[in-house]
Design a protein around this motif. Structure first.
Motif, PDB file in Angstrom:
ATOM      1  N   SER A  48      45.489  39.453  43.374  1.00 12.09           N
ATOM      2  CA  SER A  48      44.851  39.853  42.125  1.00 12.09           C
ATOM      3  C   SER A  48      43.788  40.912  42.383  1.00 12.09           C
ATOM      4  N   GLY A  49      43.094  40.826  43.521  1.00 11.41           N
ATOM      5  CA  GLY A  49      42.062  41.804  43.848  1.00 11.41           C
ATOM      6  C   GLY A  49      42.618  43.201  44.070  1.00 11.41           C
ATOM      7  N   VAL A  50      43.700  43.302  44.850  1.00  9.87           N
ATOM      8  CA  VAL A  50      44.253  44.631  45.115  1.00  9.87           C
ATOM      9  C   VAL A  50      44.944  45.198  43.879  1.00  9.87           C
ATOM     10  N   ILE A  51      45.543  44.344  43.065  1.00 12.68           N
ATOM     11  CA  ILE A  51      46.183  44.822  41.838  1.00 12.68           C
ATOM     12  C   ILE A  51      45.125  45.336  40.858  1.00 12.68           C
ATOM     13  N   GLU A  52      44.003  44.644  40.770  1.00  5.44           N
ATOM     14  CA  GLU A  52      42.926  45.110  39.898  1.00  5.44           C
ATOM     15  C   GLU A  52      42.451  46.505  40.312  1.00  5.44           C
ATOM     16  N   LEU A  53      42.301  46.721  41.624  1.00  4.21           N
ATOM     17  CA  LEU A  53      41.887  48.034  42.100  1.00  4.21           C
ATOM     18  C   LEU A  53      42.972  49.079  41.895  1.00  4.21           C
TER      19      LEU A  53
END
Length: 299
Positions: A175-180
């Motif tokens: 979820s963190g890398v997708i948000e970025l």
């Protein structure tokens, strides 16, 4: 300093679209530092020699960094620029077919690096400077979206937890890398120039890092190219035993072969030749590439 922004597209430089599952690119580590955890190219001449050796062994991308990832003395924006930009200019002149990446989290450094000839921003600190994506969009270069579990730059994780179950680190990291990645897309960076990196060791203990590699298919299934920066990292050393970076090559190559089999598009490494051999064997086993010299039993 020359401004190479307009001329970069005219070269035959390696394109990010060429890095994909089944045909991963090799990114060589070039540290313009004096205190990196494994190898440094402290002078400009040493860095240029390191790039020449890496490209001769098969690297299509070189990742030039001016600040140690871990704790150390403060490096100002100006000093970081002075370390990386002359190297980028020299590499752009000597190796016009190589994609130059700059390992930085600061937009001022990224701006200068792009003008010097960089084509990729390797943001290992998970968007702590939100202006970095705008720099990538403005200069039409790629950007790496990483995950650090909320760490500030150049700090170490201590007893990090991700939920109640071991697999929760995968959910949080994805979820963190997708948000970025979505933020980079909103800033104007096209999907083909967005790379995601689960970032083992950063904000994670060894169990977390191993779980991310075990579930790497979660990241390759997103459709974004996946970078694995695992070369000689602590989780490799702790998996083997109490092993220093100098003795982590064999473990790194085992992890690299698994990452390639599971769809990594880019491998960041200190050891280009060994990594190229591991990729060749892994892809030959999966059937995605042919052996390069087959005469056994035919003579």
């Amino acid at each position: 300093m020359k401004d190479r922004t307009d001329s970069a597209a005219e070269t035959s430089r390696f394109d990010l679209s060429q890095a994909r599952p089944g045909s991963p690119a090799i990114m060589a580590v070039i540290n313009r530092t004096t205190d990196s955890f494994y190898e440094s190219a402290a002078t400009l001449d040493e860095a240029i020699s390191a790039v020449a050796a890496a490209t001769a062994e098969g690297a299509q991308i070189v990742d030039i960094g001016g600040v140690r990832a871990g704790r150390g003395r403060e490096i100002s924006v100006a000093e970081e620029i002075d370390r990386v930009c002359p190297t980028i200019e020299a590499v752009a002149d000597a190796h016009p077919d190589v994609l130059i990446s700059v390992d930085t989290w600061r937009h001022e450094v990224a701006e200068a690096a792009c003008r010097a000839g960089a084509g990729l921003l390797n943001d290992t600190w998970a968007g702590v400077d939100p202006q970095l994506a705008a720099v990538a969009a403005r200069h039409e270069v790629g950007i790496v979206c990483s995950h650090t579990g909320g760490l500030d730059p150049r700090t170490d994780a201590h007893r990090n937890r991700y939920g109640l179950h071991a697999g929760d680190v995968v959910d949080a990291t994805e979820s963190g890398v997708i948000e970025l990645a979505e933020a980079a897309r909103a800033a104007g960076v096209p999907d083909e120039r967005i790379i995601i990196d689960p970032t083992p060791d950063f904000g994670k203990n060894t169990y977390h890092s191993l779980r991310l590699l075990r579930d790497l298919s979660r990241f390759t299934a997103t459709g974004f190219a996946v970078l694995l920066a695992i070369s000689r990292k602590d989780f490799i050393g702790e998996t083997i035993g109490d092993v220093s970076p100098e003795d982590r090559l064999h473990g790194t190559i085992a992890a690299t072969a698994l990452a390639v089999e599971r769809g990594a598009s880019m491998i960041r490494t200190h050891d280009v030749r060994a990594t190229a051999d591991a990729i060749a064997v892994a892809l030959a086993i999966t059937g995605e590439a042919d052996p390069k010299h087959t005469v056994r039993g035919l003579r």
